[in-house]
Scaffold this motif. Structure first.
Motif, PDB file in Angstrom:
ATOM      1  N   UNK A  93      24.454  76.900  -8.568  1.00 17.62           N
ATOM      2  CA  UNK A  93      25.168  78.176  -8.410  1.00 17.62           C
ATOM      3  C   UNK A  93      25.364  78.871  -9.749  1.00 17.62           C
ATOM      4  N   UNK A  94      25.211  80.191  -9.796  1.00 20.43           N
ATOM      5  CA  UNK A  94      25.581  80.931 -11.004  1.00 20.43           C
ATOM      6  C   UNK A  94      27.066  80.713 -11.315  1.00 20.43           C
ATOM      7  N   UNK A  95      27.456  80.756 -12.588  1.00 18.32           N
ATOM      8  CA  UNK A  95      28.844  80.458 -12.946  1.00 18.32           C
ATOM      9  C   UNK A  95      29.851  81.417 -12.322  1.00 18.32           C
ATOM     10  N   UNK A  96      29.476  82.686 -12.173  1.00 23.03           N
ATOM     11  CA  UNK A  96      30.404  83.662 -11.600  1.00 23.03           C
ATOM     12  C   UNK A  96      30.615  83.381 -10.108  1.00 23.03           C
ATOM     13  N   UNK A  97      29.544  82.996  -9.429  1.00 21.11           N
ATOM     14  CA  UNK A  97      29.639  82.674  -8.006  1.00 21.11           C
ATOM     15  C   UNK A  97      30.557  81.482  -7.786  1.00 21.11           C
ATOM     16  N   UNK A 105      38.737  79.634  -2.610  1.00 23.89           N
ATOM     17  CA  UNK A 105      38.988  78.369  -1.936  1.00 23.89           C
ATOM     18  C   UNK A 105      40.389  77.851  -2.173  1.00 23.89           C
ATOM     19  N   UNK A 106      40.869  78.009  -3.402  1.00 29.94           N
ATOM     20  CA  UNK A 106      42.222  77.557  -3.722  1.00 29.94           C
ATOM     21  C   UNK A 106      43.279  78.626  -3.449  1.00 29.94           C
ATOM     22  N   UNK A 107      42.847  79.896  -3.320  1.00 25.50           N
ATOM     23  CA  UNK A 107      43.815  80.983  -3.170  1.00 25.50           C
ATOM     24  C   UNK A 107      44.496  81.324  -4.485  1.00 25.50           C
ATOM     25  N   UNK A 108      43.749  81.260  -5.597  1.00 23.40           N
ATOM     26  CA  UNK A 108      44.326  81.492  -6.928  1.00 23.40           C
ATOM     27  C   UNK A 108      45.010  82.840  -7.002  1.00 23.40           C
ATOM     28  N   UNK A 109      44.361  83.882  -6.489  1.00 18.99           N
ATOM     29  CA  UNK A 109      44.916  85.233  -6.563  1.00 18.99           C
ATOM     30  C   UNK A 109      45.353  85.747  -5.188  1.00 18.99           C
ATOM     31  N   UNK A 110      45.587  84.850  -4.287  1.00 17.68           N
ATOM     32  CA  UNK A 110      46.055  85.229  -2.951  1.00 17.68           C
ATOM     33  C   UNK A 110      47.477  85.754  -3.032  1.00 17.68           C
ATOM     34  N   UNK A 111      47.772  86.816  -2.290  1.00 18.72           N
ATOM     35  CA  UNK A 111      49.102  87.426  -2.327  1.00 18.72           C
ATOM     36  C   UNK A 111      50.188  86.419  -1.957  1.00 18.72           C
ATOM     37  N   UNK A 112      49.904  85.522  -1.034  1.00 18.57           N
ATOM     38  CA  UNK A 112      50.895  84.537  -0.625  1.00 18.57           C
ATOM     39  C   UNK A 112      50.930  83.289  -1.478  1.00 18.57           C
ATOM     40  N   UNK A 313      41.420  89.768  -3.630  1.00 19.94           N
ATOM     41  CA  UNK A 313      41.356  88.519  -4.397  1.00 19.94           C
ATOM     42  C   UNK A 313      40.099  88.486  -5.262  1.00 19.94           C
ATOM     43  N   UNK A 314      38.972  88.870  -4.672  1.00 24.58           N
ATOM     44  CA  UNK A 314      37.714  88.899  -5.427  1.00 24.58           C
ATOM     45  C   UNK A 314      37.807  89.880  -6.594  1.00 24.58           C
ATOM     46  N   UNK A 315      38.346  91.069  -6.343  1.00 23.97           N
ATOM     47  CA  UNK A 315      38.450  92.079  -7.396  1.00 23.97           C
ATOM     48  C   UNK A 315      39.346  91.611  -8.534  1.00 23.97           C
ATOM     49  N   UNK A 316      40.352  90.801  -8.202  1.00 26.15           N
ATOM     50  CA  UNK A 316      41.215  90.258  -9.249  1.00 26.15           C
ATOM     51  C   UNK A 316      40.434  89.270 -10.136  1.00 26.15           C
ATOM     52  N   UNK A 317      39.570  88.476  -9.534  1.00 24.57           N
ATOM     53  CA  UNK A 317      38.736  87.562 -10.320  1.00 24.57           C
ATOM     54  C   UNK A 317      37.881  88.357 -11.297  1.00 24.57           C
ATOM     55  N   UNK A 318      37.272  89.434 -10.810  1.00 29.41           N
ATOM     56  CA  UNK A 318      36.421  90.274 -11.655  1.00 29.41           C
ATOM     57  C   UNK A 318      37.237  90.913 -12.766  1.00 29.41           C
ATOM     58  N   UNK A 319      38.419  91.449 -12.435  1.00 30.14           N
ATOM     59  CA  UNK A 319      39.256  92.115 -13.439  1.00 30.14           C
ATOM     60  C   UNK A 319      39.756  91.145 -14.501  1.00 30.14           C
ATOM     61  N   UNK A 320      39.836  89.866 -14.164  1.00 27.37           N
ATOM     62  CA  UNK A 320      40.242  88.839 -15.131  1.00 27.37           C
ATOM     63  C   UNK A 320      39.041  88.282 -15.889  1.00 27.37           C
TER      64      UNK A 320
END
Length: 395
Positions: A93-97, A105-112, A313-320
């Motif tokens: 897998x590419x590192x970004x993927x 999977x972990x819900x790192x940036x999940x609102x809840x 959540x995905x957009x937060x990963x990109x913004x970080x």
């Protein structure tokens, strides 16, 4: 009269086991019995296919014990060769993927807040992450990113993060299916991919058969041949020349493709009305597995408010800049997460929904003034006050 034990004659000189994490312990015990001394057994084990797994079980636990309680097998070597090897580089897998897959999977940036976490924080380093800030210790804030030594250079030379992983949210399902078909047609005509370079993964096994029929129809309207693996094609054959493979998540395990489409990804979020969704960890594991089927590109799509939440959540990963910033949960918090997001029976789910409705009705009555706080029994008021002081899991 006691029955005599039948002597088992070994039949294998050596055994190689792949995808060992999917096999029951009884299988390993049989392999130990049927392999000749000195038990030349090699097995590949992905302990992180379930993201809340702790580690690989010990050899003693996997292969069981004999009649007197001694381990059937022990990890040893008569030479200097290593017997326990952790593969440090992810070529699949590419590192970004992979970062996005772990974040969701972990819900790192999940609102809840987090859905699950490793039992040992140190596992982040073992799966190829480096610490950019903070500490890998329970209760501590940390910032992680893929270690440059954990993936081959050709990913950065051949791909960009913007192209490697993309998410799309739609208001209606027909828009999603049309988008998937149009993009696959571009893959075939413009991007020079072959049909057997493409895999469509359906996260929800209960609706997979119906969804596959719909997808085959929509793709055909765009001049694209497709097959539902195991239904309109052989169970043993994932890819066919000239045809796009469509499969549910469990048949997709162990298979990869250059381009992967994960549709109906809102399955991993559930109804936002029930914030503490049951079985959420299992659904997040499904999404992680689906995304990591991609060797180069992955396209994740879904419909409605739940997909919009996943997109955020995905957009937060990109913004970080593909960093994971969060607080490592304590042992008590991990226990709470396992309890909160575990799989439940239908009866348990029904009781839970009824309890939530009862609480909601009571809160609405308080908001309207139908009930005053002073009218509540003292014990109930104390319990409400105690619950109000509990810290949120996402803090």
């Amino acid at each position: 009269m006691a029955r005599a034990r039948k002597t088992i004659e070994p039949i294998f000189d050596a055994v190689l086991i792949d995808e060992a994490q999917d096999l029951p312990q009884e299988f390993f015990e049989l392999i130990a019995l049927f392999t000749r001394m000195p038990h030349r057994i090699a097995f590949a084990y992905d302990e992180l296919q379930q993201l809340n797994a702790a580690s690989v079980p010990s050899v003693e636990d996997l292969f069981g014990r004999n009649e007197v309680g001694q381990p059937r097998l022990r990890l040893h070597s008569g030479s200097h060769a290593r017997t326990d090897v952790v593969l440090p580089v992810c070529y699949r897998n590419p590192p970004w993927t992979l970062t996005v897959a772990h974040a969701l999977g972990f819900g790192i940036y999940r609102e809840g807040g987090l859905v699950q976490h490793f039992d040992k924080a140190s596992l982040w380093k073992e799966v190829g992450y480096r610490v950019n800030a903070g500490q890998l210790e329970d209760g501590q804030q940390v910032a992680l990113s893929r270690d440059p030594d954990s993936f081959p250079r050709f990913f950065a030379e051949q791909l960009t993060p913007e192209d490697a992983v993309q998410f799309q949210a739609f208001a209606a399902d027909n828009e999603q299916l049309a988008w998937v078909a149009q993009n696959i047609r571009e893959n075939l005509e413009r991007d020079e991919l072959d049909a057997d370079d493409i895999l469509i993964v359906l996260p929800n096994t209960y609706t997979a058969k119906r969804r596959a029929v719909e997808l085959v129809r929509v793709l055909a309207q765009h001049g694209i041949s497709a097959h539902h693996v195991g239904a309109t094609s052989s169970q043993d054959l994932m890819f066919k020349e000239g045809s796009v493979a469509i499969t549910h998540i469990y048949r997709a395990k162990g298979n990869e493709a250059a381009m992967v489409y994960v549709i109906d990804a809102e399955y991993a979020v559930l109804d936002q009305r029930w914030a503490s969704a049951t079985g959420l960890a299992s659904r997040r594991n499904v999404l992680f597995t689906a995304i990591t089927r991609a060797k180069a590109w992955v396209r994740v799509s879904g419909v409605g408010a739940e997909m919009n939440a996943l997109l955020a959540e995905f957009q937060r990963v990109v913004s970080e800049d593909f960093q994971l910033r969060f607080k490592i949960p304590t042992e008590e918090e991990r226990k709470h997460l396992r309890q909160l997001h575990r799989d439940r029976s239908e009866a348990e789910n029904a009781r839970r929904r009824e309890a939530i409705r009862t609480v909601e009705t009571a809160l609405e009555a308080l908001d309207r003034g139908d009930i005053e706080m002073d009218e509540l029994p003292e014990d109930m008021k104390r319990r409400l006050e105690r619950l109000a002081r509990l810290p949120k899991m996402s803090e």
